[in-house]
Design a protein around this motif. Structure first.
Motif, PDB file in Angstrom:
ATOM      1  N   GLY A  39       0.792  -1.225   0.000  1.00  0.00           N
ATOM      2  CA  GLY A  39       0.000   0.000   0.000  1.00  0.00           C
ATOM      3  C   GLY A  39       0.824   1.274   0.000  1.00  0.00           C
ATOM      4  O   GLY A  39       0.311   2.358   0.299  1.00  0.00           O
ATOM      5  N   LYS A  40       2.104   1.179  -0.372  1.00  0.00           N
ATOM      6  CA  LYS A  40       2.974   2.354  -0.350  1.00  0.00           C
ATOM      7  C   LYS A  40       3.038   3.058  -1.704  1.00  0.00           C
ATOM      8  O   LYS A  40       3.529   4.198  -1.781  1.00  0.00           O
ATOM      9  CB  LYS A  40       4.390   1.948   0.090  1.00  0.00           C
ATOM     10  N   ILE A  41       2.584   2.396  -2.756  1.00  0.00           N
ATOM     11  CA  ILE A  41       2.490   3.007  -4.083  1.00  0.00           C
ATOM     12  C   ILE A  41       1.131   2.643  -4.666  1.00  0.00           C
ATOM     13  O   ILE A  41       0.774   1.459  -4.717  1.00  0.00           O
ATOM     14  CB  ILE A  41       3.610   2.521  -5.032  1.00  0.00           C
ATOM     15  N   GLY A  42       0.381   3.658  -5.091  1.00  0.00           N
ATOM     16  CA  GLY A  42      -0.962   3.408  -5.613  1.00  0.00           C
ATOM     17  C   GLY A  42      -0.951   2.818  -7.014  1.00  0.00           C
ATOM     18  O   GLY A  42      -1.509   1.756  -7.256  1.00  0.00           O
ATOM     19  N   GLN A  43      -0.308   3.494  -7.948  1.00  0.00           N
ATOM     20  CA  GLN A  43      -0.226   3.042  -9.339  1.00  0.00           C
ATOM     21  C   GLN A  43       1.225   2.947  -9.761  1.00  0.00           C
ATOM     22  O   GLN A  43       2.037   3.805  -9.416  1.00  0.00           O
ATOM     23  CB  GLN A  43      -0.942   4.014 -10.273  1.00  0.00           C
ATOM     24  N   LEU A  44       1.539   1.912 -10.526  1.00  0.00           N
ATOM     25  CA  LEU A  44       2.868   1.759 -11.100  1.00  0.00           C
ATOM     26  C   LEU A  44       2.796   2.002 -12.603  1.00  0.00           C
ATOM     27  O   LEU A  44       1.870   1.539 -13.274  1.00  0.00           O
ATOM     28  CB  LEU A  44       3.419   0.360 -10.841  1.00  0.00           C
ATOM     29  N   GLY A  45       3.776   2.725 -13.125  1.00  0.00           N
ATOM     30  CA  GLY A  45       3.815   3.004 -14.550  1.00  0.00           C
ATOM     31  C   GLY A  45       5.191   2.762 -15.121  1.00  0.00           C
ATOM     32  O   GLY A  45       6.188   2.657 -14.398  1.00  0.00           O
TER      33      GLY A  45
END
Length: 281
Positions: free
Chosen positions: A173-179
Motif C-alpha cells: 500500500g505504499k504506491i498506488g499506481q505503477l507506470g
C-alpha cells in the motif's frame, strides 16, 4: 567550486521544492535536462551538507519549504507522483530511489510512480554516462515505432527484476499506481504478463515517436493502461552535462522527479529532484 561540498565522496543531491526559487520560476518551459541542470546549480549555490555513513554526503538546499507545502493540506487532498530515471540495471538503486522519495517528502505512500529504465550500451556493470571513444550516431526517427533498449542484453529480464521490487511497495500500500516509460508493445506485454501488480500507466515520448504506435495503443486499451505522453530524454543527466557542472569524475546513479498536486484544484504545489551522484573508481 564543488570540491568543498563533495570531498571525493558519492553524493545524493535533493533540490527541495524548486517552485519557491525565483530564479528557477523565471525559466518555465525548459527542456527536462536544462531544468535539472539549473536546479542542481541552484542547490549547490545554497547547499547544506550532511555526512552519511560510511562515505557519502547529502546535499540539500537552505530555506527549502518542501515539507511545509506537503503538509499544507491533508494527505488525502494532495496527489504525489514521481518518476525514477535509471540507465543501468541496479536493484539497490531502485530501492534507494524509492526510499529517498518517502524520506524527502515525509510521506508513507506515493499515489503513482513511473519508471524510466533506459539501459545504455556498456553501462550494465558501470556508472551510467562514462566517456565513450566514439560519439553515437543520431538514430533515425521512425514514425509510429518505439525502439527501447536497443543493443542492451536482457533488458526486459532486468526490468522484470526491478519491477518486482516496486510490486512489493504496491502490495504494502505504499504506491498506488505503477507506470512504465517508453516500452514498445511487445516489451510492455512481456512485463505485464510477468507481473503481479500490472502497469496501469504507460508513457511514450512523442519527440522520438511522432505517432502513437497502433499496436501499443490497442494493447493499452485492452488492458486498461492509461497511455500518456512525455518529453523526457532517455538519459536525463548525460556526461556532457555532468562535465559542465564540474562533475566530470561522477556519474548519475539514478534520478527521481516528484510533483505534489492539490487534487481539488489541480494546482502544482511542489516539485523537485533527487539525484544520486556516484564517484567513479
Amino acid at each position: 567550486m564543488l570540491s568543498h561540498l563533495l570531498k571525493d565522496t558519492s553524493v545524493i543531491v535533493s533540490t527541495g521544492n524548486v517552485l519557491n526559487v525565483s530564479e528557477l520560476r523565471k525559466k518555465a518551459g525548459q527542456k527536462p535536462t536544462d531544468e535539472l541542470t539549473d536546479c542542481l546549480r541552484s542547490t549547490f549555490g545554497e547547499a547544506e551538507v550532511t555526512d552519511l555513513p560510511p562515505n557519502r554526503r547529502l546535499i540539500t538546499r537552505r530555506n527549502n519549504d518542501l515539507l511545509e507545502k506537503v503538509k499544507e493540506h491533508p494527505r488525502a487532498d494532495i496527489k504525489i507522483g514521481a518518476k525514477i530515471f535509471l540507465n543501468r540495471f541496479s536493484e539497490p538503486a531502485v530501492t534507494e530511489a524509492v526510499e529517498k522519495l518517502f524520506e524527502t517528502l515525509n510521506v508513507s505512500y506515493l499515489d503513482n510512480l513511473i519508471v524510466a529504465y533506459h539501459p545504455t550500451a556498456g553501462s550494465s556493470n558501470g556508472t551510467s554516462g562514462e566517456a565513450q571513444d566514439d560519439e553515437p550516431e543520431e538514430s533515425e526517427v521512425k514514425e509510429g515505432v518505439i525502439e527501447w533498449a536497443v543493443g542492451s542484453d536482457n533488458a526486459v529480464g532486468n526490468l522484470k527484476k526491478l519491477w518486482a521490487l516496486l510490486e512489493r511497495y504496491a502490495g504494502d500500500g505504499k504506491i498506488g499506481q505503477l507506470g512504465i516509460a517508453d516500452l514498445d508493445a511487445d516489451s510492455l506485454k512481456e512485463l505485464y504478463d510477468a507481473s503481479t501488480v500490472h502497469p496501469s500507466i504507460a508513457q511514450i515520448n512523442l519527440a522520438a515517436c511522432c505517432v502513437v504506435p497502433p499496436q501499443l495503443q490497442a494493447y493499452c486499451n485492452q488492458n486498461e493502461i492509461q497511455l500518456l505522453t512525455h518529453s523526457d530524454p532517455q538519459e536525463l543527466l548525460p556526461r556532457d552535462v555532468l562535465n559542465e557542472l564540474e562533475l566530470a569524475s561522477y556519474g548519475a546513479g539514478w534520478t527521481s522527479r516528484y510533483q505534489v498536486h492539490i487534487k481539488c484544484r489541480g494546482v502544482l504545489a511542489a516539485k523537485g529532484f533527487i539525484v544520486s551522484l556516484e564517484r567513479a573508481n
